[in-house]
Design a protein around this motif. Structure first.
Motif, PDB file in Angstrom:
ATOM      1  N   PRO A  29       0.812  -1.228   0.000  1.00 37.65           N
ATOM      2  CA  PRO A  29       0.000   0.000   0.000  1.00 37.65           C
ATOM      3  C   PRO A  29       0.841   1.272   0.000  1.00 37.65           C
ATOM      4  CG  PRO A  29      -0.064  -1.090   2.147  1.00 37.65           C
ATOM      5  CD  PRO A  29       0.588  -2.046   1.201  1.00 37.65           C
ATOM      6  N   ALA A  30       2.022   1.197   0.559  1.00 37.00           N
ATOM      7  CA  ALA A  30       2.989   2.310   0.521  1.00 37.00           C
ATOM      8  C   ALA A  30       4.369   1.683   0.506  1.00 37.00           C
ATOM      9  CB  ALA A  30       2.818   3.217   1.728  1.00 37.00           C
ATOM     10  N   LYS A  31       5.275   2.321  -0.196  1.00 42.30           N
ATOM     11  CA  LYS A  31       6.625   1.767  -0.322  1.00 42.30           C
ATOM     12  C   LYS A  31       7.624   2.696   0.360  1.00 42.30           C
ATOM     13  CE  LYS A  31       5.980  -1.101  -4.398  1.00 42.30           C
ATOM     14  NZ  LYS A  31       4.578  -0.900  -4.742  1.00 42.30           N
ATOM     15  N   ASN A  32       8.267   2.176   1.403  1.00 46.90           N
ATOM     16  CA  ASN A  32       9.353   2.862   2.090  1.00 46.90           C
ATOM     17  C   ASN A  32      10.214   1.779   2.725  1.00 46.90           C
ATOM     18  OD1 ASN A  32       8.167   2.250   4.760  1.00 46.90           O
ATOM     19  ND2 ASN A  32       6.641   3.797   4.176  1.00 46.90           N
ATOM     20  N   CYS A  33      11.270   2.181   3.388  1.00 46.05           N
ATOM     21  CA  CYS A  33      12.194   1.182   3.945  1.00 46.05           C
ATOM     22  C   CYS A  33      11.519   0.297   4.991  1.00 46.05           C
ATOM     23  CB  CYS A  33      13.420   1.881   4.527  1.00 46.05           C
ATOM     24  SG  CYS A  33      14.539   2.553   3.269  1.00 46.05           S
ATOM     25  N   GLN A 322       7.420   7.730  -3.841  1.00 40.76           N
ATOM     26  CA  GLN A 322       7.054   7.459  -2.450  1.00 40.76           C
ATOM     27  C   GLN A 322       8.243   7.462  -1.497  1.00 40.76           C
ATOM     28  OE1 GLN A 322       4.441   4.032  -2.002  1.00 40.76           O
ATOM     29  NE2 GLN A 322       3.518   4.396  -4.017  1.00 40.76           N
ATOM     30  N   HIS A 323       9.403   7.805  -2.015  1.00 44.41           N
ATOM     31  CA  HIS A 323      10.594   7.821  -1.157  1.00 44.41           C
ATOM     32  C   HIS A 323      10.421   8.829  -0.024  1.00 44.41           C
ATOM     33  CE1 HIS A 323      12.080  11.752  -2.596  1.00 44.41           C
ATOM     34  NE2 HIS A 323      11.514  11.405  -3.741  1.00 44.41           N
ATOM     35  N   GLN A 324      11.086   8.586   1.077  1.00 42.02           N
ATOM     36  CA  GLN A 324      11.029   9.477   2.239  1.00 42.02           C
ATOM     37  C   GLN A 324      12.439   9.917   2.624  1.00 42.02           C
ATOM     38  OE1 GLN A 324       8.925   7.188   5.224  1.00 42.02           O
ATOM     39  NE2 GLN A 324       6.966   7.380   4.159  1.00 42.02           N
ATOM     40  N   HIS A 325      13.237  10.238   1.616  1.00 47.85           N
ATOM     41  CA  HIS A 325      14.649  10.558   1.838  1.00 47.85           C
ATOM     42  C   HIS A 325      14.919  12.008   1.470  1.00 47.85           C
ATOM     43  CE1 HIS A 325      15.280   6.283   2.368  1.00 47.85           C
ATOM     44  NE2 HIS A 325      14.656   6.073   1.225  1.00 47.85           N
ATOM     45  N   ARG A 326      15.680  12.676   2.321  1.00 52.09           N
ATOM     46  CA  ARG A 326      15.964  14.081   2.123  1.00 52.09           C
ATOM     47  C   ARG A 326      17.315  14.333   1.468  1.00 52.09           C
ATOM     48  NH1 ARG A 326      14.080  16.736   7.924  1.00 52.09           N
ATOM     49  NH2 ARG A 326      11.819  16.628   7.546  1.00 52.09           N
TER      50      ARG A 326
END
Length: 412
Positions: A29-33, A322-326
């Motif tokens: 449903p969501a893609k992150n680490c 959908q990445h959550q990286h800064r």
């Protein structure tokens, strides 16, 4: 993994890359680490976070391997390189490259991050092959923001056409076979990019604005003025390619531009597309080392939609946005592995054929669903699901305890 595995010197990161790409291919449903680590059966997200943020591997070399993979499976001498950008909406100001800027994806000015992508379209299939993150001048000239986001010192401000030129040069240097380049107005309006392509002997069909000035025998004129003066017989009804609901028919006209000749010789045209229902016009500057028929130019112009299909597949199915990286390195690593997953699907789809008249050829999205259901999912263990349920609840309990303790320091 046979293609890119050698870039990871130890077995642990090789296994994690395999599991990471499998997670990208999964219908999460969501893609992150966190979700990818749970899907892989890891005992926590730390390993996947380390792979993306801290482990020792070069994303540039991995994209080079992906390009070689695409050459082997989709390579064709008449292929088309399509350059386009896509935007990811973001909150805050700390994610690398984020600022308020125009996003074609949103159709307006938004707080977003932009990246220039290079897509490869051949008669065998199409896929993303390379990417360059657009770093606005406000970021490029701010040492503090650069340091916080880990932007390398060698990275300086570059316009989107300049980034596109670098991607094309890299693809050609790596031996990716192609004959044409296509792009929208952001790239067609840059004369330096067009001159560089002519120097490479690459034909191009690049969109330009209606106000673009074209050299004719009577001087320079706006593209829309030339279109207004065309006789009825100058227009031809031609399909720009197959669509989901039929052929994409438009009216087309092209005008030879002998006065546009330059030191690269070749042949120049102004190509005009007219929407049959509304009469809306679109304009393209075209060049080829040899004379080509109108149908060839129309085919190249229509191929630009392939990159939109790739963006849609990569975002909806593979988590491109959908990445959550800064930070700079983490963003490039996430995007590189998404490109690898997309290239795998594109190549695998060419192997699957059908002679049935009541079925279309298998698509990358359908192949992704089948691959997960038949290959990835049977290998997962029920124990992994239970272990992650325990891990999540323990993590949430620790976080709740910390919140209450912090609150007790300030509240009565």
């Amino acid at each position: 993994m046979d293609t890119i595995g050698a870039r990871f010197t130890r077995p642990e990161p090789r296994r994690r890359v395999r599991d990471f790409v499998a997670g990208l291919l999964a219908p999460l449903p969501a893609k992150n680490c966190w979700t990818i680590a749970e899907h892989a059966g890891d005992d926590g997200p730390g390993g996947m976070q380390d792979l993306i943020g801290r482990a020792s591997w070069d994303d540039t070399l991995v994209r080079a391997d992906v390009r070689d993979f695409v050459t082997a499976h989709l390579g064709h001498p008449d292929a088309i390189l399509v350059v386009d950008e896509t935007g990811d909406l973001k909150k805050g100001t700390r994610t690398v490259g984020v600022q308020r800027q125009y996003s074609g994806t949103a159709g307006k000015i938004e707080n977003c991050q932009l990246a220039v992508h290079l897509s490869y379209a051949s008669p065998l299939g199409h896929t993303l092959v390379d990417v360059a993150l657009y770093l606005p001048r406000s970021w490029a000239e701010d040492p503090g923001r650069r340091a916080e986001a880990g932007v390398p010192e060698t990275v300086t401000f570059a316009t989107k056409p300049q980034l596109a030129r670098r991607l094309i040069d890299t693809a050609l240097a790596g031996g990716l076979p192609c004959r044409w380049v296509a792009g929208d107005e952001a790239y067609g309006g840059d004369p330096h990019l067009a001159a560089a392509l002519r120097g490479r002997r690459l034909g191009y069909v690049l969109a330009v604005a209606c106000s673009h000035h074209v050299p004719t025998g009577l001087g320079k004129h706006r593209a829309d003025q030339i279109a207004a003066g065309l006789p009825k017989h100058a227009w031809q009804r031609i399909s720009a390619g197959d669509g989901a609901k039929g052929h994409r028919y438009y009216d087309w006209a092209f005008i030879t531009l002998p006065l546009a000749a330059d030191q690269h010789a070749g042949h120049h045209w102004l190509l005009i597309r007219r929407t049959r229902s509304t009469g809306e016009l679109a304009f393209y500057r075209c060049w080829s080392p040899q004379p080509v028929p109108l149908q060839q130019l129309v085919t190249v112009a229509g191929s630009r939609w392939r990159v939109e299909e790739s963006f849609q597949a990569a975002k909806t199915g593979l988590g491109l946005d959908q990445h959550q990286h800064r930070r700079w390195r983490a963003w490039h690593r996430w995007t590189t592995l998404v490109i690898a997953a997309h290239a795998f699907l594109a190549a695998a789809a060419t192997v699957s054929t059908t002679n049935a008249e009541d079925m279309i050829a298998i698509t990358a999205n359908e192949l992704r669903r089948l691959f997960h259901a038949l290959i990835i999912e049977p290998a997962r263990r029920i124990a992994d699901l239970i272990a992650w349920s325990i891990f999540r609840r323990r993590h949430q309990a620790t976080a709740r305890t910390s919140h209450y303790a912090r609150q007790a320091l300030t509240e009565p």
